[in-house]
Design a protein around this motif. Structure first.
Motif, short mmCIF file in Angstrom:
data_model
loop_
_atom_site.label_atom_id
_atom_site.label_comp_id
_atom_site.label_asym_id
_atom_site.label_seq_id
_atom_site.Cartn_x
_atom_site.Cartn_y
_atom_site.Cartn_z
N ALA A 20 24.69 8.53 9.33
CA ALA A 20 24.63 7.84 8.05
C ALA A 20 23.22 7.96 7.51
CB ALA A 20 25.02 6.37 8.21
N SER A 21 23.08 7.66 6.23
CA SER A 21 21.77 7.61 5.61
C SER A 21 21.35 6.15 5.50
CB SER A 21 21.82 8.26 4.22
OG SER A 21 20.55 8.23 3.62
N LEU A 22 20.15 5.84 5.99
CA LEU A 22 19.61 4.49 5.95
C LEU A 22 18.61 4.43 4.80
CD1 LEU A 22 18.93 4.25 9.78
CD2 LEU A 22 20.95 3.43 8.56
N VAL A 23 18.92 3.63 3.79
CA VAL A 23 18.10 3.60 2.58
C VAL A 23 17.31 2.30 2.52
CG1 VAL A 23 18.12 3.76 0.07
CG2 VAL A 23 19.83 5.02 1.40
N TYR A 24 16.00 2.41 2.44
CA TYR A 24 15.10 1.25 2.41
C TYR A 24 14.32 1.23 1.10
CZ TYR A 24 15.60 1.72 7.53
OH TYR A 24 16.08 1.85 8.82
N ASP A 25 14.18 0.05 0.52
CA ASP A 25 13.23 -0.16 -0.58
C ASP A 25 11.92 -0.64 0.04
OD1 ASP A 25 15.08 0.49 -2.60
OD2 ASP A 25 15.90 -1.54 -2.53
N PHE A 26 10.79 -0.14 -0.47
CA PHE A 26 9.52 -0.51 0.14
C PHE A 26 8.47 -0.80 -0.93
CE2 PHE A 26 9.13 4.08 -0.47
CZ PHE A 26 7.86 4.19 -1.03
N GLU A 27 7.42 -1.50 -0.50
CA GLU A 27 6.21 -1.70 -1.28
C GLU A 27 5.03 -1.37 -0.38
OE1 GLU A 27 6.03 -5.62 -2.87
OE2 GLU A 27 7.71 -5.31 -4.26
N ALA A 28 3.98 -0.84 -0.98
CA ALA A 28 2.78 -0.49 -0.22
C ALA A 28 1.55 -0.71 -1.10
CB ALA A 28 2.85 0.96 0.25
N GLU A 29 0.41 -0.95 -0.44
CA GLU A 29 -0.83 -1.15 -1.17
C GLU A 29 -1.88 -0.17 -0.67
OE1 GLU A 29 -2.69 -4.68 1.72
OE2 GLU A 29 -1.94 -5.17 -0.29
N TYR A 30 -2.82 0.15 -1.54
CA TYR A 30 -3.89 1.08 -1.20
C TYR A 30 -4.68 0.57 0.00
CZ TYR A 30 -8.24 3.73 -1.56
OH TYR A 30 -9.34 4.51 -1.29
N LEU A 31 -4.94 1.46 0.95
CA LEU A 31 -5.70 1.11 2.14
C LEU A 31 -7.07 1.77 2.12
CD1 LEU A 31 -5.81 -0.30 4.90
CD2 LEU A 31 -4.75 1.74 5.90
N ASN A 32 -7.09 3.09 2.12
CA ASN A 32 -8.36 3.82 2.07
C ASN A 32 -8.08 5.28 1.73
OD1 ASN A 32 -7.52 5.09 4.55
ND2 ASN A 32 -8.34 3.34 5.68
N GLY A 33 -9.16 6.03 1.53
CA GLY A 33 -8.98 7.44 1.20
C GLY A 33 -10.26 8.21 1.38
N SER A 34 -10.13 9.51 1.57
CA SER A 34 -11.28 10.39 1.69
C SER A 34 -11.68 10.88 0.30
CB SER A 34 -10.94 11.57 2.60
OG SER A 34 -9.89 12.33 2.02
N ALA A 35 -12.88 11.44 0.22
CA ALA A 35 -13.34 11.98 -1.06
C ALA A 35 -12.44 13.13 -1.50
CB ALA A 35 -14.78 12.44 -0.92
N ASP A 36 -12.12 13.15 -2.79
CA ASP A 36 -11.25 14.22 -3.26
C ASP A 36 -12.06 15.45 -3.63
OD1 ASP A 36 -12.49 13.44 -5.55
OD2 ASP A 36 -10.68 13.01 -6.68
N ASP A 37 -11.34 16.54 -3.80
CA ASP A 37 -11.94 17.82 -4.16
C ASP A 37 -11.57 18.10 -5.60
OD1 ASP A 37 -12.63 20.44 -4.56
OD2 ASP A 37 -11.91 21.15 -2.63
N ASP A 38 -12.55 18.12 -6.48
CA ASP A 38 -12.27 18.27 -7.90
C ASP A 38 -11.69 19.64 -8.25
OD1 ASP A 38 -13.18 15.72 -8.37
OD2 ASP A 38 -15.24 16.36 -8.82
N SER A 39 -11.81 20.60 -7.34
CA SER A 39 -11.35 21.95 -7.66
C SER A 39 -9.85 22.13 -7.42
CB SER A 39 -12.12 22.98 -6.83
OG SER A 39 -11.80 22.85 -5.45
#
Length: 212
Positions: A20-39
């Motif tokens: 069967a397919s198990l379908v979940y609704d979720f919420e999430a919040e920003y935790l952290n991130g690395s520097a992005d690459d503008d290119s």
């Protein structure tokens, strides 16, 4: 003749599939991130643009079709995810759902790439549900009830890789803050005797011609 026709028809009785397919609704919040690459422009850029204070919502669908493994390590069919705020159509789809049961219980839903083409943009999403006390996964089936309070790691990771730029990597992590009880969508039943369909049709045609 009638006996053969009856046997053919019985073979076509539908049998429900176990998966069967198990379908979940979720919420999430920003935790952290690395520097992005503008290119480059990756799904990590899209996730990072939401940043702190934005609640990420969506739907996670897990196919609990068992593929291989045992009590300690099991593989399931790939999952899928939909984000309300992010168009993730360009990222690499999930290829594995892995459940590990042991000292640390892990449910990892991720994309596995055998190779990174030089200069190619790799944009992907991974999900990590981990219980370091080893009380989450169990030794059979997929753990359908997900209690986030029992998990030490409950992340959605957005990654962008560009090989050829010293393996540049972008990563933005969101922490799952809520997840619903699953809605179970049974797989569509399939005819158990589908290979005999042709034979059954021939037998019925023979009976029809005999009567006429």
């Amino acid at each position: 003749m009638k006996l053969l026709i009856t046997a053919a028809l019985v073979s076509l009785v539908a049998t429900p599939a176990a998966a069967a397919s198990l379908v979940y609704d979720f919420e999430a919040e920003y935790l952290n991130g690395s520097a992005d690459d503008d290119s480059v422009d990756t799904v990590a850029d899209l996730a990072g643009a939401l940043l702190i204070g934005t609640t990420l919502t969506g739907t996670l669908s897990i196919d609990d079709t068992f593929l291989s493994g045992d009590a300690s390590a099991r593989e399931y069919a790939p999952a899928s995810i939909f984000f309300d705020q992010i168009d993730g159509s360009a990222y690499e789809p999930f290829t594995r759902t892995r459940v590990l049961n042991g000292g640390t219980d892990l449910v990892d839903i991720f994309t596995e790439l055998d190779s990174y083409p030089v200069g190619a943009l790799i944009s992907r999403v991974q999900i990590f549900l981990r219980d370091f006390d080893g009380e989450f996964a169990g030794d059979t089936g997929f753990p359908t009830t997900i209690d986030l309070d029992d998990l030490e790691l409950k992340q959605i990771a957005f990654l962008g890789n560009v090989v050829g730029e010293v393996f540049a990597r972008e990563r933005v992590n969101y922490r799952l803050t809520s997840i619903s009880a699953p809605t179970v969508v049974p797989s569509v039943p399939l005819p158990a005797g589908l290979p005999l369909l042709g034979g059954g049709m021939v037998l019925m045609l023979g009976l029809f011609l005999r009567r006429n």
